[in-house]
Design a protein around this motif. Structure first.
Motif, PDB file in Angstrom:
ATOM      1  N   CYS A 142     -24.324  -1.077 -31.372  1.00 16.70           N
ATOM      2  CA  CYS A 142     -22.906  -0.750 -31.276  1.00 16.70           C
ATOM      3  C   CYS A 142     -22.287  -1.531 -30.129  1.00 16.70           C
ATOM      4  CB  CYS A 142     -22.706   0.749 -31.083  1.00 16.70           C
ATOM      5  SG  CYS A 142     -23.340   1.380 -29.498  1.00 16.70           S
ATOM      6  N   GLN A 143     -21.035  -1.202 -29.780  1.00 11.63           N
ATOM      7  CA  GLN A 143     -20.347  -1.878 -28.674  1.00 11.63           C
ATOM      8  C   GLN A 143     -20.397  -1.093 -27.367  1.00 11.63           C
ATOM      9  OE1 GLN A 143     -17.160  -4.638 -29.079  1.00 11.63           O
ATOM     10  NE2 GLN A 143     -16.514  -3.724 -31.018  1.00 11.63           N
ATOM     11  N   GLY A 144     -21.135   0.021 -27.345  1.00 10.52           N
ATOM     12  CA  GLY A 144     -21.213   0.790 -26.116  1.00 10.52           C
ATOM     13  C   GLY A 144     -20.823   2.235 -26.336  1.00 10.52           C
ATOM     14  N   ALA A 145     -20.206   2.834 -25.325  1.00  8.29           N
ATOM     15  CA  ALA A 145     -19.890   4.262 -25.364  1.00  8.29           C
ATOM     16  C   ALA A 145     -18.465   4.525 -24.905  1.00  8.29           C
ATOM     17  CB  ALA A 145     -20.872   5.038 -24.488  1.00  8.29           C
ATOM     18  N   ALA A 146     -17.905   5.633 -25.387  1.00  6.66           N
ATOM     19  CA  ALA A 146     -16.591   6.111 -24.958  1.00  6.66           C
ATOM     20  C   ALA A 146     -16.579   7.625 -25.104  1.00  6.66           C
ATOM     21  CB  ALA A 146     -15.479   5.483 -25.787  1.00  6.66           C
ATOM     22  N   ALA A 147     -15.905   8.307 -24.188  1.00 10.46           N
ATOM     23  CA  ALA A 147     -15.898   9.767 -24.195  1.00 10.46           C
ATOM     24  C   ALA A 147     -15.079  10.386 -25.329  1.00 10.46           C
ATOM     25  CB  ALA A 147     -15.396  10.280 -22.845  1.00 10.46           C
ATOM     26  N   PRO A 148     -13.895   9.854 -25.700  1.00  8.59           N
ATOM     27  CA  PRO A 148     -13.070  10.538 -26.704  1.00  8.59           C
ATOM     28  C   PRO A 148     -13.753  10.613 -28.072  1.00  8.59           C
ATOM     29  CG  PRO A 148     -11.764   8.964 -25.459  1.00  8.59           C
ATOM     30  CD  PRO A 148     -13.195   8.695 -25.111  1.00  8.59           C
ATOM     31  N   PRO A 149     -13.448  11.661 -28.855  1.00 11.90           N
ATOM     32  CA  PRO A 149     -14.019  11.787 -30.196  1.00 11.90           C
ATOM     33  C   PRO A 149     -13.376  10.807 -31.170  1.00 11.90           C
ATOM     34  CG  PRO A 149     -12.430  13.524 -29.835  1.00 11.90           C
ATOM     35  CD  PRO A 149     -12.569  12.798 -28.520  1.00 11.90           C
ATOM     36  N   SER A 150     -13.990  10.681 -32.330  1.00 13.43           N
ATOM     37  CA  SER A 150     -13.507   9.716 -33.331  1.00 13.43           C
ATOM     38  C   SER A 150     -12.048   9.945 -33.697  1.00 13.43           C
ATOM     39  CB  SER A 150     -14.368   9.788 -34.591  1.00 13.43           C
ATOM     40  OG  SER A 150     -14.320  11.092 -35.168  1.00 13.43           O
ATOM     41  N   VAL A 151     -11.632  11.222 -33.812  1.00  7.99           N
ATOM     42  CA  VAL A 151     -10.268  11.499 -34.260  1.00  7.99           C
ATOM     43  C   VAL A 151      -9.206  11.078 -33.243  1.00  7.99           C
ATOM     44  CG1 VAL A 151     -10.939  13.347 -35.837  1.00  7.99           C
ATOM     45  CG2 VAL A 151     -10.471  13.879 -33.424  1.00  7.99           C
ATOM     46  N   ALA A 152      -9.624  10.715 -32.035  1.00  9.16           N
ATOM     47  CA  ALA A 152      -8.659  10.194 -31.060  1.00  9.16           C
ATOM     48  C   ALA A 152      -8.144   8.825 -31.451  1.00  9.16           C
ATOM     49  CB  ALA A 152      -9.301  10.127 -29.678  1.00  9.16           C
ATOM     50  N   GLY A 153      -8.892   8.123 -32.322  1.00  8.21           N
ATOM     51  CA  GLY A 153      -8.433   6.793 -32.692  1.00  8.21           C
ATOM     52  C   GLY A 153      -8.727   6.384 -34.120  1.00  8.21           C
ATOM     53  N   LEU A 154      -9.421   7.242 -34.874  1.00 12.70           N
ATOM     54  CA  LEU A 154      -9.877   6.863 -36.207  1.00 12.70           C
ATOM     55  C   LEU A 154      -9.769   8.020 -37.190  1.00 12.70           C
ATOM     56  CD1 LEU A 154     -13.112   5.059 -35.012  1.00 12.70           C
ATOM     57  CD2 LEU A 154     -11.157   3.907 -36.087  1.00 12.70           C
ATOM     58  N   THR A 155      -9.657   7.679 -38.481  1.00 12.74           N
ATOM     59  CA  THR A 155      -9.707   8.652 -39.561  1.00 12.74           C
ATOM     60  C   THR A 155     -10.861   8.276 -40.482  1.00 12.74           C
ATOM     61  OG1 THR A 155      -7.291   8.942 -39.512  1.00 12.74           O
ATOM     62  CG2 THR A 155      -8.452   9.678 -41.502  1.00 12.74           C
ATOM     63  N   PHE A 156     -11.762   9.207 -40.727  1.00 16.62           N
ATOM     64  CA  PHE A 156     -12.879   8.937 -41.634  1.00 16.62           C
ATOM     65  C   PHE A 156     -12.422   9.100 -43.077  1.00 16.62           C
ATOM     66  CE2 PHE A 156     -16.647  10.241 -44.071  1.00 16.62           C
ATOM     67  CZ  PHE A 156     -17.404   9.090 -43.887  1.00 16.62           C
ATOM     68  N   VAL A 157     -12.777   8.124 -43.942  1.00 16.21           N
ATOM     69  CA  VAL A 157     -12.257   8.171 -45.312  1.00 16.21           C
ATOM     70  C   VAL A 157     -13.309   8.075 -46.407  1.00 16.21           C
ATOM     71  CG1 VAL A 157      -9.955   7.332 -44.724  1.00 16.21           C
ATOM     72  CG2 VAL A 157     -11.760   5.679 -45.218  1.00 16.21           C
ATOM     73  N   GLY A 158     -14.561   7.731 -46.075  1.00 18.40           N
ATOM     74  CA  GLY A 158     -15.517   7.691 -47.182  1.00 18.40           C
ATOM     75  C   GLY A 158     -16.812   6.995 -46.859  1.00 18.40           C
ATOM     76  N   TRP A 159     -17.722   7.038 -47.827  1.00 21.87           N
ATOM     77  CA  TRP A 159     -19.025   6.404 -47.651  1.00 21.87           C
ATOM     78  C   TRP A 159     -19.500   5.768 -48.953  1.00 21.87           C
ATOM     79  CZ3 TRP A 159     -18.346  11.738 -47.531  1.00 21.87           C
ATOM     80  CH2 TRP A 159     -19.018  12.503 -48.494  1.00 21.87           C
ATOM     81  N   GLN A 160     -20.449   4.867 -48.809  1.00 24.03           N
ATOM     82  CA  GLN A 160     -21.050   4.106 -49.910  1.00 24.03           C
ATOM     83  C   GLN A 160     -20.009   3.363 -50.747  1.00 24.03           C
ATOM     84  OE1 GLN A 160     -24.033   3.334 -49.023  1.00 24.03           O
ATOM     85  NE2 GLN A 160     -24.957   3.728 -51.019  1.00 24.03           N
ATOM     86  N   GLU A 161     -19.159   2.618 -50.022  1.00 27.10           N
ATOM     87  CA  GLU A 161     -18.191   1.710 -50.622  1.00 27.10           C
ATOM     88  C   GLU A 161     -18.164   0.447 -49.774  1.00 27.10           C
ATOM     89  OE1 GLU A 161     -14.187   3.482 -48.467  1.00 27.10           O
ATOM     90  OE2 GLU A 161     -14.875   4.401 -50.328  1.00 27.10           O
ATOM     91  N   PRO A 162     -17.639  -0.667 -50.302  1.00 28.66           N
ATOM     92  CA  PRO A 162     -17.584  -1.897 -49.500  1.00 28.66           C
ATOM     93  C   PRO A 162     -16.776  -1.684 -48.225  1.00 28.66           C
ATOM     94  CG  PRO A 162     -17.167  -2.383 -51.806  1.00 28.66           C
ATOM     95  CD  PRO A 162     -17.142  -0.883 -51.674  1.00 28.66           C
ATOM     96  N   ILE A 163     -17.285  -2.255 -47.132  1.00 29.06           N
ATOM     97  CA  ILE A 163     -16.594  -2.136 -45.845  1.00 29.06           C
ATOM     98  C   ILE A 163     -16.571  -3.500 -45.159  1.00 29.06           C
ATOM     99  CG2 ILE A 163     -17.260   0.275 -45.511  1.00 29.06           C
ATOM    100  CD1 ILE A 163     -19.391  -0.767 -43.487  1.00 29.06           C
ATOM    101  N   GLY A 164     -15.761  -3.587 -44.104  1.00 30.17           N
ATOM    102  CA  GLY A 164     -15.828  -4.710 -43.186  1.00 30.17           C
ATOM    103  C   GLY A 164     -16.312  -4.194 -41.848  1.00 30.17           C
ATOM    104  N   CYS A 165     -17.442  -4.716 -41.378  1.00 32.38           N
ATOM    105  CA  CYS A 165     -17.991  -4.273 -40.096  1.00 32.38           C
ATOM    106  C   CYS A 165     -18.284  -5.491 -39.240  1.00 32.38           C
ATOM    107  CB  CYS A 165     -19.264  -3.462 -40.311  1.00 32.38           C
ATOM    108  SG  CYS A 165     -19.979  -2.814 -38.781  1.00 32.38           S
ATOM    109  N   GLY A 166     -17.654  -5.547 -38.072  1.00 33.78           N
ATOM    110  CA  GLY A 166     -17.842  -6.708 -37.213  1.00 33.78           C
ATOM    111  C   GLY A 166     -17.404  -8.004 -37.864  1.00 33.78           C
ATOM    112  N   GLY A 167     -16.400  -7.903 -38.729  1.00 33.11           N
ATOM    113  CA  GLY A 167     -15.888  -9.093 -39.406  1.00 33.11           C
ATOM    114  C   GLY A 167     -16.709  -9.555 -40.589  1.00 33.11           C
ATOM    115  N   VAL A 168     -17.689  -8.750 -41.015  1.00 27.42           N
ATOM    116  CA  VAL A 168     -18.572  -9.112 -42.122  1.00 27.42           C
ATOM    117  C   VAL A 168     -18.371  -8.136 -43.277  1.00 27.42           C
ATOM    118  CG1 VAL A 168     -20.986  -9.392 -42.839  1.00 27.42           C
ATOM    119  CG2 VAL A 168     -20.263 -10.092 -40.542  1.00 27.42           C
ATOM    120  N   ALA A 169     -18.314  -8.661 -44.497  1.00 26.77           N
ATOM    121  CA  ALA A 169     -18.233  -7.809 -45.681  1.00 26.77           C
ATOM    122  C   ALA A 169     -19.609  -7.224 -45.967  1.00 26.77           C
ATOM    123  CB  ALA A 169     -17.740  -8.608 -46.877  1.00 26.77           C
TER     124      ALA A 169
END
Length: 240
Positions: A142-169
């Motif tokens: 990963c890129q390290g650690a941060a104290a705030p929870p995921s919902v402070a900056g992100l919304t979870f929407v699903g799993w086992q579908e195509p994603i972009g991670c670190g600029g890679v499909a």
């Protein structure tokens, strides 16, 4: 939800466990794939072993205030539900869009992943409760650690579908290899060809390293010219 996970043959895991991510990027480059190294996904703990597994993907999008709430953690579509769908031996690859001020998982979620037999967690985001996370012994890139929870900056929407991670499909059931140099994606359709070429490349480079250690100069050796290629092939035939 999404694509069903596919087990990975133990022999494939054995072979790729002997291939560095550096070698894999070179082999994939020769096959025309330049964008296979997941940016930002580096070992959270030094000296983590090289690991191999099929990608089980999770996707976050930017936080939206009506959706990204603590109440969402108990929803049918949640990181908690996704973890219960993770098969033993997978590498969980999470698209966090490079967000580094909201931790996608903490110690409890990582502990559950470890109990389910997840091989590793790979993300372009960060984790939280880092001391507890490290205590779970779940290997994490990963890129390290941060104290705030995921919902402070992100919304979870699903799993086992195509994603972009670190600029890679990344598609579900692609193969991921992780080591000290980061995380590399192997497209599922190219797996057999990449394995054969990578194992051979590792063997060739082992011979070249022996030559370098014996005092040989690099021109004509790395890469090998015709004369040195024949010497290598003779060595390979002799050593089996």
């Amino acid at each position: 939800m999404g694509v069903d996970p596919i087990p990975l043959d133990p022999e494939i895991i054995r072979l790729l466990s002997g291939v560095t991510t550096a070698t894999l990027t070179t082999v994939l480059l020769k096959k025309g794939l330049r964008n296979v190294w997941l940016r930002g996904a580096m070992p959270l703990r030094p000296s983590q072993p090289r690991l191999v597994g099929r990608a089980f993907t999770l996707r976050f999008v930017p936080a939206r205030e009506d959706l990204a709430t603590p109440a969402s953690w108990g929803a049918p579509i949640s990181t908690r539900a996704a973890i219960e769908a993770m098969p033993e031996g997978c590498i969980t690859v999470v698209s966090a869009m490079g967000v580094t001020d909201a931790g996608i998982f903490g110690d409890i979620l990582c502990a559950r992943m470890q109990k389910r037999g997840v091989t590793a967690l790979v993300t372009d985001g960060v984790v939280r409760d880092v001391a507890g996370v490290l205590g779970t012994d779940l290997p994490i890139w990963c890129q390290g650690a941060a104290a705030p929870p995921s919902v402070a900056g992100l919304t979870f929407v699903g799993w086992q579908e195509p994603i972009g991670c670190g600029g890679v499909a990344v598609f579900p059931n692609d193969v991921v290899v992780v080591d000290g140099d980061g995380a590399v994606l192997i497209p599922a359709a190219l797996l057999d060809d990449v394995i054969a070429a990578s194992v051979e490349q590792e063997r060739l480079e082992a011979w070249i390293m022996e030559e370098v250690n014996a005092g040989a100069a690099l021109p004509g050796l790395y890469p090998p010219n015709e004369e040195n290629r024949k010497r290598y092939e003779a060595w390979a035939a002799k050593t089996g």
